[in-house]
Design a protein around this motif. Structure first.
Motif, PDB file in Angstrom:
ATOM      1  N   VAL A  94       0.735  -1.070   0.383  1.00  9.97           N
ATOM      2  CA  VAL A  94      -0.402  -0.047  -0.252  1.00  9.97           C
ATOM      3  C   VAL A  94       0.974   1.534  -0.202  1.00  9.97           C
ATOM      4  CG1 VAL A  94      -1.958   1.106   1.233  1.00  9.97           C
ATOM      5  CG2 VAL A  94      -1.096  -1.366   1.471  1.00  9.97           C
ATOM      6  N   SER A  95       0.428   2.019  -1.073  1.00 10.26           N
ATOM      7  CA  SER A  95       1.557   3.304  -1.342  1.00 10.26           C
ATOM      8  C   SER A  95       1.415   4.458  -1.418  1.00 10.26           C
ATOM      9  CB  SER A  95       2.706   3.442  -2.480  1.00 10.26           C
ATOM     10  OG  SER A  95       1.442   2.992  -3.739  1.00 10.26           O
ATOM     11  N   SER A  96       1.285   5.230  -0.177  1.00  5.32           N
ATOM     12  CA  SER A  96       0.601   7.132  -0.409  1.00  5.32           C
ATOM     13  C   SER A  96       1.482   7.761  -1.276  1.00  5.32           C
ATOM     14  CB  SER A  96       0.995   7.385   0.805  1.00  5.32           C
ATOM     15  OG  SER A  96       2.437   7.539   1.661  1.00  5.32           O
ATOM     16  N   ASP A  97       0.951   8.078  -2.395  1.00  2.00           N
ATOM     17  CA  ASP A  97       1.066   9.199  -3.631  1.00  2.00           C
ATOM     18  C   ASP A  97       1.370  10.974  -3.326  1.00  2.00           C
ATOM     19  OD1 ASP A  97       2.199   6.666  -4.196  1.00  2.00           O
ATOM     20  OD2 ASP A  97      -0.159   6.816  -5.388  1.00  2.00           O
ATOM     21  N   GLY A  98       1.992  11.671  -3.924  1.00  2.00           N
ATOM     22  CA  GLY A  98       1.982  13.173  -3.923  1.00  2.00           C
ATOM     23  C   GLY A  98       0.408  13.996  -4.377  1.00  2.00           C
ATOM     24  N   ASP A  99      -0.455  12.705  -5.423  1.00  2.00           N
ATOM     25  CA  ASP A  99      -1.587  13.084  -5.465  1.00  2.00           C
ATOM     26  C   ASP A  99      -2.904  12.873  -4.443  1.00  2.00           C
ATOM     27  OD1 ASP A  99      -1.917  10.148  -5.291  1.00  2.00           O
ATOM     28  OD2 ASP A  99      -1.919  10.897  -7.550  1.00  2.00           O
ATOM     29  N   GLU A 100      -2.507  12.668  -3.402  1.00  2.00           N
ATOM     30  CA  GLU A 100      -3.058  12.630  -1.976  1.00  2.00           C
ATOM     31  C   GLU A 100      -3.985  11.024  -1.903  1.00  2.00           C
ATOM     32  OE1 GLU A 100      -6.061  15.708  -1.206  1.00  2.00           O
ATOM     33  OE2 GLU A 100      -3.626  16.893  -1.306  1.00  2.00           O
ATOM     34  N   ASN A 101      -3.226  10.594  -2.793  1.00  2.00           N
ATOM     35  CA  ASN A 101      -4.069   9.277  -2.849  1.00  2.00           C
ATOM     36  C   ASN A 101      -3.259   8.172  -2.423  1.00  2.00           C
ATOM     37  OD1 ASN A 101      -6.237   9.753  -4.874  1.00  2.00           O
ATOM     38  ND2 ASN A 101      -5.137   9.633  -6.358  1.00  2.00           N
ATOM     39  N   ILE A 102      -4.132   6.705  -1.734  1.00  2.00           N
ATOM     40  CA  ILE A 102      -3.319   5.673  -2.108  1.00  2.00           C
ATOM     41  C   ILE A 102      -3.738   4.627  -2.619  1.00  2.00           C
ATOM     42  CG2 ILE A 102      -3.173   6.758   0.702  1.00  2.00           C
ATOM     43  CD1 ILE A 102      -5.049   3.827   0.963  1.00  2.00           C
ATOM     44  N   ARG A 103      -2.715   3.260  -3.175  1.00  2.00           N
ATOM     45  CA  ARG A 103      -3.348   2.413  -3.869  1.00  2.00           C
ATOM     46  C   ARG A 103      -2.640   1.306  -3.682  1.00  2.00           C
ATOM     47  NH1 ARG A 103      -1.743   7.481  -7.289  1.00  2.00           N
ATOM     48  NH2 ARG A 103      -2.462   7.600  -9.050  1.00  2.00           N
ATOM     49  N   VAL A 104      -2.887   0.303  -3.717  1.00  2.00           N
ATOM     50  CA  VAL A 104      -2.843  -1.109  -3.197  1.00  2.00           C
ATOM     51  C   VAL A 104      -1.937  -2.059  -4.999  1.00  2.00           C
ATOM     52  CG1 VAL A 104      -3.787  -3.185  -2.671  1.00  2.00           C
ATOM     53  CG2 VAL A 104      -4.675  -0.915  -1.559  1.00  2.00           C
ATOM     54  N   VAL A 130      -9.052   0.700  -7.982  1.00  2.00           N
ATOM     55  CA  VAL A 130      -8.444   2.088  -8.500  1.00  2.00           C
ATOM     56  C   VAL A 130      -7.741   3.079  -7.348  1.00  2.00           C
ATOM     57  CG1 VAL A 130     -10.409   1.792 -10.767  1.00  2.00           C
ATOM     58  CG2 VAL A 130     -10.675   3.236  -8.280  1.00  2.00           C
ATOM     59  N   PRO A 131      -6.623   3.634  -7.801  1.00  2.00           N
ATOM     60  CA  PRO A 131      -6.360   4.691  -6.307  1.00  2.00           C
ATOM     61  C   PRO A 131      -7.801   5.444  -5.139  1.00  2.00           C
ATOM     62  CG  PRO A 131      -5.322   5.854  -8.529  1.00  2.00           C
ATOM     63  CD  PRO A 131      -6.544   4.382  -9.328  1.00  2.00           C
ATOM     64  N   ILE A 132      -6.888   5.044  -4.060  1.00  2.00           N
ATOM     65  CA  ILE A 132      -7.908   5.681  -3.500  1.00  2.00           C
ATOM     66  C   ILE A 132      -7.701   7.190  -2.850  1.00  2.00           C
ATOM     67  CG2 ILE A 132      -9.383   4.998  -1.086  1.00  2.00           C
ATOM     68  CD1 ILE A 132      -7.525   2.455  -1.414  1.00  2.00           C
ATOM     69  N   PRO A 133      -8.654   8.070  -2.802  1.00  2.00           N
ATOM     70  CA  PRO A 133      -9.015   9.693  -2.616  1.00  2.00           C
ATOM     71  C   PRO A 133      -8.224   9.474  -0.938  1.00  2.00           C
ATOM     72  CG  PRO A 133     -11.113   9.178  -3.829  1.00  2.00           C
ATOM     73  CD  PRO A 133     -10.048   7.762  -3.773  1.00  2.00           C
ATOM     74  N   THR A 134      -7.592  10.145  -0.684  1.00  2.00           N
ATOM     75  CA  THR A 134      -7.724   9.375   1.055  1.00  2.00           C
ATOM     76  C   THR A 134      -8.497  11.289   1.671  1.00  2.00           C
ATOM     77  OG1 THR A 134      -5.264  11.086   1.280  1.00  2.00           O
ATOM     78  CG2 THR A 134      -5.362   8.635   1.009  1.00  2.00           C
ATOM     79  N   GLY A 135      -7.951  12.166   1.475  1.00  2.00           N
ATOM     80  CA  GLY A 135      -9.202  13.745   1.606  1.00  2.00           C
ATOM     81  C   GLY A 135      -8.279  14.018   2.375  1.00  2.00           C
ATOM     82  N   HIS A 136      -6.715  13.651   2.810  1.00  2.00           N
ATOM     83  CA  HIS A 136      -5.252  14.166   3.690  1.00  2.00           C
ATOM     84  C   HIS A 136      -5.365  15.868   2.445  1.00  2.00           C
ATOM     85  CE1 HIS A 136      -5.821  11.527   6.929  1.00  2.00           C
ATOM     86  NE2 HIS A 136      -5.846  10.337   5.562  1.00  2.00           N
ATOM     87  N   ASN A 137      -5.162  16.320   3.512  1.00  2.00           N
ATOM     88  CA  ASN A 137      -4.501  18.436   3.184  1.00  2.00           C
ATOM     89  C   ASN A 137      -2.794  17.672   2.718  1.00  2.00           C
ATOM     90  OD1 ASN A 137      -4.197  20.757   2.402  1.00  2.00           O
ATOM     91  ND2 ASN A 137      -3.939  20.926   4.831  1.00  2.00           N
TER      92      ASN A 137
END
Length: 316
Positions: A204-214, A225-232
């Motif tokens: 599970v990776s977190s990316d600069g586009d505010e998504n995580i990917r599995v 699909v990438p998961i939008p985290t909603g983190h600022n």
């Protein structure tokens, strides 16, 4: 910014580290009582960037990477440095540290960071007991490596590395060779965690586009699909665990109100579990552990606090 959970003399503990010039210490806390254990350790002269826990000759140790371009190993019982620091080359700091095992040998995997991205510095492996290099370094990223996670794929110990170059790569730790093609994101990779979903290894990776990917580590393909985290400004941390028998990922970071938040995600459905947990400040570390039989989320935040919240009831 640096935190890990382990055991000391039969007690569950959390080890936290200061990351700036105002606090360069390593501290050990009793998870059951919240009390400090022993005196703080003066870890690195300019603070700790990353940390992992392991064992040397049966003794629990903390392995820290700092702004002084060194990896240091600390005996948690005596608070003493074990051997000489491991010095990296041509870098300003150690950006990632993990501890694992290869063919029965305890190893440290570390990546060094720097300001000039034209340097292509490798990911290096050392024997945790002897502090000697463990084979050749792992070379392949075209920009600096920001995160390392360790796991097992098809019976082989692997390192999973994420980089500002937008790739996540899997390495055979015994041979230090890359396994298959890189997994490609739309932006730089900030954090990566290893886990399993129904027995299958995933990253599970977190990316600069505010998504995580599995990612499926057998095929190195994106799951869903990438998961939008909603983190600022994106997730500052991602970790994998289990709550009530369900594999979950935790993301932590900022929120839209200027504070912090943690979200739990079901790794089977990639849907959020429960409401976001709110904090007064950004969350730099979050992990799932079990304390006294209860699943808890342990966080380290911008206020300099380590906090515990019960997840067992929340996730029912």
């Amino acid at each position: 910014m640096a935190m890990a959970v382990g055991s000391l003399e039969g007690r569950p503990v959390v080890v936290s580290a200061g990351s700036g010039s105002d606090d360069t210490t390593l501290r050990v806390w009793d998870l059951a009582t919240g009390d400090p254990i022993g005196e703080p350790i003066a870890a690195h002269p300019e603070g700790v960037v990353e940390m992992a826990l392991g064992e040397v000759d049966g003794r629990p140790v903390a392995v820290t990477g700092g702004y002084d371009n060194a990896v240091r190993i600390w005996d948690l019982a005596t608070r003493r440095l074990v051997g000489e620091p491991i010095r990296l080359s041509n870098a300003e700091r150690v950006d990632a540290v993990e501890v694992g095992e290869v063919n029965g040998r305890a190893v440290v995997v570390a990546a060094e960071g720097w300001d000039d991205a034209t340097h292509k510095l490798p990911v290096r492996v050392w024997d945790l007991v002897t502090h000697e290099p463990f084979g050749e370094p792992m070379v392949g990223h075209t920009d600096f490596v920001s995160t390392v996670a360790l796991g097992e794929v098809n019976g082989r110990a692997v390192a999973i590395t994420g980089s500002v170059d937008g790739t996540t790569r899997v390495w055979d730790l015994a041979t230090r060779k890359q396994m298959g093609d890189p997994m490609i994101s739309d932006s730089g990779v900030g954090h990566v965690a290893f886990g399993r979903v129904d027995g299958k290894p995933v990253a599970v990776s977190s990316d600069g586009d505010e998504n995580i990917r599995v990612w499926d580590l057998n095929t190195r393909q994106l799951v869903g699909v990438p998961i939008p985290t909603g983190h600022n400004r994106g997730a500052m941390t991602v970790t994998v665990g289990e709550v009530n028998g369900r594999p979950v990922a935790l993301t932590g970071g900022g929120d839209e109100n200027g504070g912090g938040a943690v979200q739990v995600w079901d790794l089977r459905t990639r849907e959020p579990l429960g409401e976001r947990m709110r904090y007064a400040s950004w969350v730099g570390n979050a992990m799932v552990e079990h304390v006294d039989g209860k699943a808890v989320v342990i966080t380290g935040d911008g206020d300099g606090d380590v906090r515990l919240r019960d997840l067992s009831v929340r996730m029912r």
